[in-house]
Design an enzyme around this catalytic site. Structure first.
Site, short mmCIF file in Angstrom:
data_model
loop_
_atom_site.label_atom_id
_atom_site.label_comp_id
_atom_site.label_asym_id
_atom_site.label_seq_id
_atom_site.Cartn_x
_atom_site.Cartn_y
_atom_site.Cartn_z
N GLY A 92 0.81 -1.19 -0.03
CA GLY A 92 -0.07 0.14 -0.03
C GLY A 92 1.01 1.26 0.09
O GLY A 92 2.08 1.34 -0.26
N ILE A 93 0.16 2.43 0.28
CA ILE A 93 1.05 3.68 0.29
C ILE A 93 1.49 3.92 1.78
O ILE A 93 0.46 3.65 2.48
CB ILE A 93 -0.13 4.69 -0.20
CG1 ILE A 93 -0.60 4.57 -1.59
CG2 ILE A 93 0.89 6.12 -0.61
CD1 ILE A 93 -1.90 5.70 -1.96
N GLY A 94 2.55 4.59 1.59
CA GLY A 94 2.89 5.32 3.08
C GLY A 94 3.99 4.73 3.95
O GLY A 94 4.60 3.98 3.19
N ALA A 95 4.12 5.30 5.14
CA ALA A 95 5.34 5.00 5.87
C ALA A 95 5.50 3.43 6.24
O ALA A 95 6.71 3.02 6.05
CB ALA A 95 5.11 5.68 7.17
N ILE A 96 4.36 2.90 6.42
CA ILE A 96 4.55 1.57 6.70
C ILE A 96 4.95 0.59 5.57
O ILE A 96 5.91 -0.13 5.72
CB ILE A 96 3.32 0.80 7.54
CG1 ILE A 96 3.49 1.64 8.86
CG2 ILE A 96 3.45 -0.72 7.66
CD1 ILE A 96 1.98 1.26 9.69
N GLU A 156 -1.05 -3.08 -6.58
CA GLU A 156 -2.14 -2.08 -7.30
C GLU A 156 -1.03 -0.67 -7.48
O GLU A 156 -1.22 -0.07 -8.55
CB GLU A 156 -2.86 -1.55 -5.92
CG GLU A 156 -3.82 -0.24 -6.04
CD GLU A 156 -4.50 -0.29 -4.80
OE1 GLU A 156 -5.24 -1.33 -4.59
OE2 GLU A 156 -4.79 0.66 -4.35
N GLY A 175 -7.61 -0.87 -2.70
CA GLY A 175 -7.59 -2.30 -3.34
C GLY A 175 -7.14 -3.16 -1.88
O GLY A 175 -6.83 -4.26 -2.17
N1 COA Z 1 -8.63 7.02 16.00
C1 COA Z 1 -8.52 8.37 15.83
N2 COA Z 1 -7.61 8.88 14.96
C2 COA Z 1 -6.78 7.82 14.24
C3 COA Z 1 -6.96 6.64 14.44
C4 COA Z 1 -7.86 6.18 15.20
N3 COA Z 1 -8.19 4.87 15.44
N4 COA Z 1 -6.19 5.99 13.64
C5 COA Z 1 -5.51 6.89 13.02
N5 COA Z 1 -5.81 8.38 13.51
C6 COA Z 1 -5.29 9.53 13.12
C7 COA Z 1 -3.77 9.41 13.22
O1 COA Z 1 -3.34 9.90 14.37
C8 COA Z 1 -3.53 10.53 12.18
O2 COA Z 1 -3.48 11.75 12.35
P1 COA Z 1 -2.44 12.84 13.00
O3 COA Z 1 -1.58 12.83 11.93
O4 COA Z 1 -3.23 14.01 13.23
O5 COA Z 1 -1.85 11.90 14.14
C9 COA Z 1 -4.68 10.21 11.05
O6 COA Z 1 -5.48 9.68 11.59
C10 COA Z 1 -4.03 9.54 10.01
O7 COA Z 1 -3.51 8.13 10.55
P2 COA Z 1 -2.13 7.38 9.86
O8 COA Z 1 -2.38 6.02 10.41
O9 COA Z 1 -0.94 8.08 10.18
O10 COA Z 1 -2.44 7.23 8.10
P3 COA Z 1 -1.80 6.63 7.07
O11 COA Z 1 -1.56 7.95 6.23
O12 COA Z 1 -0.63 5.99 7.48
O13 COA Z 1 -3.16 5.96 6.40
C11 COA Z 1 -4.70 4.54 6.14
C12 COA Z 1 -3.32 4.66 6.97
C13 COA Z 1 -5.33 3.17 6.70
C14 COA Z 1 -5.62 5.63 6.22
C15 COA Z 1 -4.57 4.11 4.53
O14 COA Z 1 -3.61 2.90 4.69
C16 COA Z 1 -5.67 3.95 3.74
O15 COA Z 1 -6.27 4.85 3.48
N6 COA Z 1 -5.77 2.48 3.79
C17 COA Z 1 -7.00 1.99 3.09
C18 COA Z 1 -6.84 1.63 1.78
C19 COA Z 1 -5.71 0.66 1.31
O16 COA Z 1 -5.36 -0.03 2.16
N7 COA Z 1 -5.35 0.64 0.13
C20 COA Z 1 -4.43 -0.39 -0.29
C21 COA Z 1 -3.60 -0.15 -1.47
S1 COA Z 1 -2.94 1.39 -1.54
#
Ligand code: COA
Length: 431
Positions: free
Chosen positions: A215-219, A238, A336
Site C-alpha cells: 500500500g501507500i505510506g510509511a509502513i 496496485e 484495493g
Molecule cells: N482514532 C482516531 N484517530 C486515528 C485513528 C483512530 N483509530 N487511527 C489513526 N488516526 C489518526 C492518526 O493519529 C493520524 O492523525 P495525526 O496525523 O493527526 O496524528 C491520522 O488519523 C492518519 O493516520 P495514519 O495511520 O498516520 O494514516 P496513514 O497515512 O498511514 O494511512 C490508512 C493509513 C489506513 C488511512 C491508509 O493506509 C488507507 O487509506 N488504507 C485504506 C486503503 C488501502 O489499504 N489501500 C491499499 C492499497 S494502496
C-alpha cells in the site's frame, strides 16, 4: 505522413477550447493520482462561473482539487471514490460525496453505465511510431473510463513516462492538448522507530521468492527497508513507489520466481518521484494494466506466496478492520485492500498482512479496540483477515476462534491499553 499523424494534428486544441466541451450536468472522470492532467483540470476549474452541477469523479486526488473548495459547490459536485487531504473537507461538509466501491470494481461502474461517463480528462505520453499513447503512470480506472467516455480529452505530456501494457490509439482520442510539465510527485514519507519495528516484524513473514503488494505510506516503505537480505522478490501491486526501485537496483526484486507474469513488475498505477518515473520509462519489465485485471482477486491468487501489506486505522478484537473512517468521518477509502486480502488468501502460501502502529493521536488512542467506533465502516471483514502486525508483534488470526483472536490482538496492543482491553473483552463476552 500516415493517417494518424494527420489526425493528431487535426485534434490539437488549447486547454480552454477543449474544456468548452464540458456542459452543465456532465459527469467528468479525472485521470488518477499522479496521472492527473493539471493543465486540463485548471482549465475546467476556470469555467466554474459558467457551469452548474458538473459531477467530478476521482479517486486519490493528488492535485490541489480546487473544484472541491468552498464556493465551488454550485458548479462542481465531487464524487470521491477515495478521500484524500485535498477532498476530505468537501466530503465532510457535504459539498461532496463518497461512493464505496472496491477498486477492482470501479471499471464496472463505468462500463455497465451505473456511472455513465460523459468526459474523461487524462494525461498520456506522446505517441509511438504506430500512433499508440502510453497511459504512463495511471491505467487503473482511467483506461476503462476512456474506453466508454463520450469525449476523451488528453493532455499529451512528453514528461509522462512511457510504460508498457496500457495504451490508447490516437483514433480513440477526441481532443489533444499538448503541454509538457512535471508530473505530480509523491515524496517519500517520514519513517520513525515505530514504523521500523513494524517493518521488521512484517519482513519476518516474507519468504524469499514471494510476490508483494504494498500500500501507500510509511509502513509499506518501512517494510522495504528490511527486505535487503531477501532473494528474488516479485511485484504484483496496485501501485508501487520509489522504495521498490531501490530494491530492484539492489537485485532483491527480480520478479524471477513469480508464477504469473514472471520477470515483470505489474501494477495499475505508480506514485513517486522522478526517480521512479525514470525507472519505469521505456522499461520493458514494467507493465501497467487496468485495475479490473491487476486487482482481480482471481488474478492475484494465481501468484504463489502472494503477500499483501496494507494499513488500517482500527482493528477490533474480532479482527474486523476499519481502514477508512475515523468515527463517522470518511478519512480515506477502501482502495484495493480487500481485493488483495482476498487474492492473497487464494494464493498457495499467500498471506495478507494488516500492519498498524498500536496507537494513534500521539499515543492517546489504541488502534486495537474492543469495538470499531460508532459510525465507522468495516473495510476488511473478520472472515477475510489473516495477519495483524504492530510494533509489539504479530497476531495470526486465520482459523482462530473469537476468544483466541481477542487474546492474540490484546497481546500486540500497546502495553498501556492491554488491561482495559482485557476488561472490555470480558464485558463483551469475547473472553
Ligand atoms: N482514532 C482516531 N484517530 C486515528 C485513528 C483512530 N483509530 N487511527 C489513526 N488516526 C489518526 C492518526 O493519529 C493520524 O492523525 P495525526 O496525523 O493527526 O496524528 C491520522 O488519523 C492518519 O493516520 P495514519 O495511520 O498516520 O494514516 P496513514 O497515512 O498511514 O494511512 C490508512 C493509513 C489506513 C488511512 C491508509 O493506509 C488507507 O487509506 N488504507 C485504506 C486503503 C488501502 O489499504 N489501500 C491499499 C492499497 S494502496
Amino acid at each position: 505522413m500516415s493517417d494518424w499523424r494527420n489526425a493528431h494534428r487535426d485534434k490539437l486544441v488549447s486547454a480552454e477550447q477543449a474544456l468548452k466541451n464540458v456542459k452543465s450536468g456532465n459527469r467528468v472522470v479525472i485521470g488518477h493520482a499522479c496521472g492527473e492532467p493539471p493543465t486540463l483540470v485548471e482549465a475546467l476549474v476556470a469555467r466554474a462561473p459558467e457551469l452548474r452541477d458538473v459531477e467530478i469523479v476521482h479517486m486519490v486526488a493528488m492535485g490541489p482539487a480546487k473544484y472541491a473548495q468552498p464556493g465551488m459547490e454550485n458548479s462542481f459536485r465531487h464524487n470521491a471514490l477515495f478521500v484524500g487531504a485535498t477532498t476530505r473537507k468537501a466530503v465532510e461538509e457535504k459539498r461532496g460525496d463518497y461512493t464505496p466501491c472496491f477498486f477492482s470494481e470501479i471499471p464496472r461502474l463505468f462500463k455497465n453505465k451505473i456511472l455513465p461517463v460523459d468526459v474523461v480528462l487524462m494525461q498520456v505520453a506522446p505517441p509511438d511510431e504506430q500512433g499508440y499513447c502510453s497511459y504512463g503512470v495511471s491505467a487503473d480506472y482511467t483506461m476503462p473510463a476512456a474506453e466508454c467516455a463520450r469525449l476523451v480529452i488528453v493532455q499529451m505530456n512528453a514528461q509522462m513516462p512511457r510504460t508498457t501494457g496500457a495504451r490508447i490509439h490516437l483514433d480513440a482520442i477526441h481532443l489533444i492538448v499538448e503541454k509538457d510539465e512535471p508530473l505530480i510527485e509523491l515524496k517519500p514519507p517520514q519513517i520513525g522507530d515505530v514504523e521500523c519495528k513494524i517493518g521488521e516484524n512484517v519482513a519476518s513473514l516474507i519468504p524469499d521468492g514471494a510476490t508483494l503488494q504494498l500500500g501507500i505510506g510509511a509502513i509499506p516503505d518501512a517494510v522495504l527497508l528490511f527486505l535487503k537480505e531477501k532473494k528474488d522478490l516479485g511485484i504484483h501491486s496496485e501501485m508501487f513507489s520509489d522504495g521498490v526501485v531501490v530494491l530492484a537496483e539492489a537485485g532483491v526484486i527480480t520478479n524471477r520466481k513469480k508464477t504469473l507474469h514472471p520477470g515483470k513488475f505489474m501494477a495499475t498505477f505508480l506514485m513517486g518521484t522522478r526517480k521512479l518515473y525514470d525507472f519505469v520509462d521505456n522499461n520493458p519489465d514494467v507493465e501497467l494494466r487496468s485495475v479490473d485485471y491487476i486487482n482481480d482477486p482471481y488474478v492475484i491468487g494465481q501468484h504463489d506466496n502472494m503477500i499483501s501489506i496494507n494499513s488500517a486505522l482500527q482493528v477490533d478484537l474480532m479482527g474486523q478492520v476499519n481502514a477508512e473512517m475515523i468515527g463517522s468521518t470518511q478519512f480515506s477509502g477502501i482502495g484495493g485492500q480487500v481485493d488483495f486480502v482476498r487474492g492473497a488468501s487464494r494464493s498457495a502460501g499467500g498471506k495478507s498482512i494488516i500492519a498498524i502502529p498500536s496507537t494513534a493521536a500521539k499515543g492517546k488512542i489504541s488502534r486495537i479496540a474492543c469495538e470499531i467506533d460508532r459510525g465507522a465502516a468495516i473495510s476488511t471483514s473478520r472472515n477475510d483477515v489473516h495477519y495483524v502486525v504492530t510494533e509489539y508483534g504479530t497476531a495470526d488470526l486465520r482459523g482462530k476462534s473469537l476468544r483466541q483472536r481477542a487474546e492474540a490482538l490484546i497481546a500486540i496492543a500497546h502495553p498501556d491499553f492491554r488491561e482495559s482491553l482485557l476488561a472490555q473483552a470480558k464485558e463483551a463476552k469475547l473472553l
